[in-house]
Scaffold this motif. Sequence first.
Motif, short mmCIF file in Angstrom:
data_model
loop_
_atom_site.label_atom_id
_atom_site.label_comp_id
_atom_site.label_asym_id
_atom_site.label_seq_id
_atom_site.Cartn_x
_atom_site.Cartn_y
_atom_site.Cartn_z
N ALA A 94 0.76 -1.21 0.35
CA ALA A 94 -0.22 -0.05 -0.15
C ALA A 94 0.68 0.99 -0.21
O ALA A 94 1.99 1.29 -0.85
N CYS A 95 0.78 2.69 0.87
CA CYS A 95 1.30 3.58 1.07
C CYS A 95 2.81 3.22 1.07
O CYS A 95 3.59 4.26 1.45
N SER A 96 3.31 2.26 1.97
CA SER A 96 4.43 1.92 2.15
C SER A 96 5.44 1.41 0.94
O SER A 96 6.70 0.75 1.05
N GLY A 97 4.63 1.09 0.18
CA GLY A 97 5.57 0.80 -1.41
C GLY A 97 6.59 0.94 -1.46
O GLY A 97 7.60 -0.24 -1.85
N PHE A 98 6.27 1.84 -1.76
CA PHE A 98 8.16 2.00 -1.99
C PHE A 98 9.24 2.24 -1.00
O PHE A 98 10.29 1.09 -1.51
N ALA A 138 2.33 5.43 14.56
CA ALA A 138 3.29 4.94 13.91
C ALA A 138 4.31 4.61 13.42
O ALA A 138 5.56 4.99 13.34
N MET A 139 4.23 6.32 12.30
CA MET A 139 5.15 6.90 11.15
C MET A 139 6.47 7.58 12.77
O MET A 139 7.45 7.56 12.18
N GLU A 140 5.80 8.48 13.76
CA GLU A 140 6.55 8.70 15.08
C GLU A 140 7.54 7.03 15.31
O GLU A 140 9.02 7.77 15.85
N ASP A 141 6.95 6.44 15.55
CA ASP A 141 7.72 5.35 16.33
C ASP A 141 8.94 4.87 15.23
O ASP A 141 9.91 4.91 15.97
N ALA A 142 8.42 4.42 13.77
CA ALA A 142 9.70 4.14 13.62
C ALA A 142 9.98 5.16 12.85
O ALA A 142 11.60 4.17 13.00
N HIS A 149 4.75 10.00 3.75
CA HIS A 149 4.25 9.70 3.02
C HIS A 149 2.80 11.03 2.89
O HIS A 149 2.59 11.40 4.28
N GLN A 150 1.96 11.48 1.72
CA GLN A 150 1.85 12.78 1.11
C GLN A 150 0.13 12.23 1.56
O GLN A 150 -0.53 12.15 0.17
N ALA A 151 -0.62 12.01 2.73
CA ALA A 151 -2.54 11.04 2.39
C ALA A 151 -2.85 12.72 3.43
O ALA A 151 -3.95 13.04 3.32
N ASN A 152 -2.46 13.80 4.47
CA ASN A 152 -3.45 14.19 4.45
C ASN A 152 -2.23 15.14 5.21
O ASN A 152 -1.81 14.74 6.59
N ILE A 153 -2.17 16.77 5.58
CA ILE A 153 -1.74 17.86 6.00
C ILE A 153 -1.94 18.01 7.44
O ILE A 153 -0.53 17.82 8.47
N ARG A 154 -2.80 17.61 7.90
CA ARG A 154 -2.58 16.96 9.65
C ARG A 154 -1.93 15.92 10.03
O ARG A 154 -1.20 16.27 10.88
N ALA A 182 7.02 6.35 6.42
CA ALA A 182 5.18 5.94 4.98
C ALA A 182 4.58 5.33 6.25
O ALA A 182 4.73 4.72 7.13
N PHE A 183 2.99 4.90 5.94
CA PHE A 183 1.75 4.44 6.21
C PHE A 183 0.63 4.35 5.98
O PHE A 183 0.59 5.01 4.71
#
Length: 325
Positions: free
Chosen positions: A112-116, A227-231, A252-257, A311-312
Amino acid sequence: MSRAIIAGTGSALPDRVLTNRDLERMVETSDEWITSRTGINTRRISGAGEGTSRLAAAAGRKALAMAGVDPGELDMIVVGTITPDMTMPSCACLVQKELKAVRAFAFDLNAACSGFLYALDLADKYIRSDPSLKILVIGAETLSSRVDWQDRNTCVLFGDGAGACLVTGGAGERGYLAGKLMADGSLWELLHLEAAPGHNRDLRPNHDSSPSIRMQGREVFRHAVRAMEDAVTRVLNATGVKAESLRLVIPHQANIRIIKSLAEHLGLPPEKVYVNVDKYGNTSAATIPIALDEANRAGLLAPDDLVMFCAFGGGFTWGASLLKW
């Protein structure tokens, strides 16, 4: 010790621009609602001749050109995608055909969004085994083909595009320093994409099997930031690098928040976090390599700069990678 070095970057986007104003005419929403909650103003939508493999090949050509590598020199092509042109052959095989990369073996990777990030980490493992390899790592999606355009909670978020990196081996301090990849399949229902119904009725799920992206946004937001902070923290701790030493974080560019919350948790100023979600929306596996190519071509990266990717995505999958440019 040899490690993966990014020798060239490239990206490709469809011609059509879909604005928030356009979406106001398609579904019950507003430009203000979309912008305030997501930070997205426009996204790109594929038209005829702009399928996933075509976008991926176009991005790959640009990465090859920057690196000065001929397609015939490629040893491997890996494409992170959840929206291949077809189930078989893989998107990577179609890219190999398009580029005439006759020596390369090719396959897709679904994270998914972590594919790259998953694909880049894998490329580093191959390079450490054989530093002579030349590997094309691509993230490419046409999410417009998997969006329910009547679901205002998801259709405003996603776009199409592709980004690529040409990865080679190199000695010294530069290159891929460390990565941390994780997954939790128990939470899959919070963000998932069903396959098209199969011909064996006994294998069809009892729940909604519409082949469209389904997401519980609030829950995904909560998990994504943590999750991203932990990674990122795990990678920093493993390498002894301080967050303030990072030149650029490309999330990962999912949401500005989500991006702003991540930066706040990591104590990073806005100028150290690359953002282009306003222009392209969420392109899943393509967001990081598209952003990387933009940053690279804008001259934002210099030799020895420390760059963090994170990414997540659905699965759940998530992770972070640290490179010295």
